[in-house]
Design a protein around this motif. Sequence first.
Motif, PDB file in Angstrom:
ATOM      1  N   LEU A  43       5.696 -31.714  -1.958  1.00 21.03           N
ATOM      2  CA  LEU A  43       6.468 -32.890  -2.358  1.00 21.03           C
ATOM      3  C   LEU A  43       5.575 -34.132  -2.397  1.00 21.03           C
ATOM      4  O   LEU A  43       5.638 -34.928  -3.340  1.00 21.03           O
ATOM      5  CB  LEU A  43       7.646 -33.100  -1.403  1.00 21.03           C
ATOM      6  N   VAL A  46       3.405 -33.918  -5.476  1.00 16.49           N
ATOM      7  CA  VAL A  46       4.177 -34.237  -6.682  1.00 16.49           C
ATOM      8  C   VAL A  46       4.323 -35.745  -6.822  1.00 16.49           C
ATOM      9  O   VAL A  46       4.143 -36.305  -7.912  1.00 16.49           O
ATOM     10  CB  VAL A  46       5.557 -33.538  -6.649  1.00 16.49           C
ATOM     11  N   LEU A  47       4.633 -36.406  -5.729  1.00 18.07           N
ATOM     12  CA  LEU A  47       4.817 -37.858  -5.779  1.00 18.07           C
ATOM     13  C   LEU A  47       3.505 -38.597  -6.061  1.00 18.07           C
ATOM     14  O   LEU A  47       3.493 -39.586  -6.791  1.00 18.07           O
ATOM     15  CB  LEU A  47       5.441 -38.353  -4.475  1.00 18.07           C
ATOM     16  N   GLY A  50       2.225 -37.014  -9.721  1.00 18.97           N
ATOM     17  CA  GLY A  50       3.201 -37.111 -10.797  1.00 18.97           C
ATOM     18  C   GLY A  50       3.388 -35.841 -11.603  1.00 18.97           C
ATOM     19  O   GLY A  50       3.958 -35.878 -12.690  1.00 18.97           O
ATOM     20  N   ASN A  51       2.924 -34.718 -11.090  1.00 20.01           N
ATOM     21  CA  ASN A  51       3.131 -33.448 -11.790  1.00 20.01           C
ATOM     22  C   ASN A  51       4.460 -32.857 -11.328  1.00 20.01           C
ATOM     23  O   ASN A  51       4.528 -32.135 -10.333  1.00 20.01           O
ATOM     24  CB  ASN A  51       1.977 -32.484 -11.510  1.00 20.01           C
ATOM     25  N   TRP A  52       5.505 -33.161 -12.061  1.00 20.35           N
ATOM     26  CA  TRP A  52       6.857 -32.792 -11.652  1.00 20.35           C
ATOM     27  C   TRP A  52       7.095 -31.286 -11.684  1.00 20.35           C
ATOM     28  O   TRP A  52       8.037 -30.801 -11.078  1.00 20.35           O
ATOM     29  CB  TRP A  52       7.878 -33.541 -12.501  1.00 20.35           C
ATOM     30  N   TRP A  53       6.235 -30.548 -12.369  1.00 18.43           N
ATOM     31  CA  TRP A  53       6.343 -29.090 -12.362  1.00 18.43           C
ATOM     32  C   TRP A  53       6.134 -28.535 -10.950  1.00 18.43           C
ATOM     33  O   TRP A  53       6.606 -27.452 -10.625  1.00 18.43           O
ATOM     34  CB  TRP A  53       5.337 -28.465 -13.330  1.00 18.43           C
ATOM     35  N   GLY A  54       5.443 -29.289 -10.142  1.00 21.39           N
ATOM     36  CA  GLY A  54       5.228 -28.873  -8.755  1.00 21.39           C
ATOM     37  C   GLY A  54       6.517 -28.711  -7.971  1.00 21.39           C
ATOM     38  O   GLY A  54       6.563 -27.973  -6.982  1.00 21.39           O
ATOM     39  N   LEU A  55       7.578 -29.368  -8.425  1.00 14.65           N
ATOM     40  CA  LEU A  55       8.870 -29.224  -7.741  1.00 14.65           C
ATOM     41  C   LEU A  55       9.369 -27.776  -7.769  1.00 14.65           C
ATOM     42  O   LEU A  55      10.138 -27.362  -6.894  1.00 14.65           O
ATOM     43  CB  LEU A  55       9.921 -30.149  -8.371  1.00 14.65           C
TER      44      LEU A  55
END
Length: 105
Positions: A43, A46-47, A50-55
């Motif tokens: 998390l 990701v923050l 900024g690679n939201w695919w990491g969620l």
Amino acid sequence: MTTVKQSDFQSFAEFYPYYLQEHTNPTCRRLHFIGTLCLFAVLFGVLIFGNWWGLLLLPVVGYGFAWVGHFFFEKNRPATFKHPWYSLAGDFVMFKDILTGRIRW
């Protein structure tokens, strides 16, 4: 230790003793802790990046470690199957309780 029966819990306060009863094996608790720590790391990444695919990794790391602990060490079914939200909250509270020394590592 008093055995808490799995039933329809009316609150998290009622659920948490059952949750702890299902996590008596130290290896299982450690795997939960590591999974939750990895969840926070992903998390954070990701923050920061900024690679939201990491969620998409969050359930894999969070549940992956925990379920290995249940199926191979604790030899029980994860509470997630019947009580997903209380179980998720239980993971975070147990993580905090291990960090603060309330529960043995």
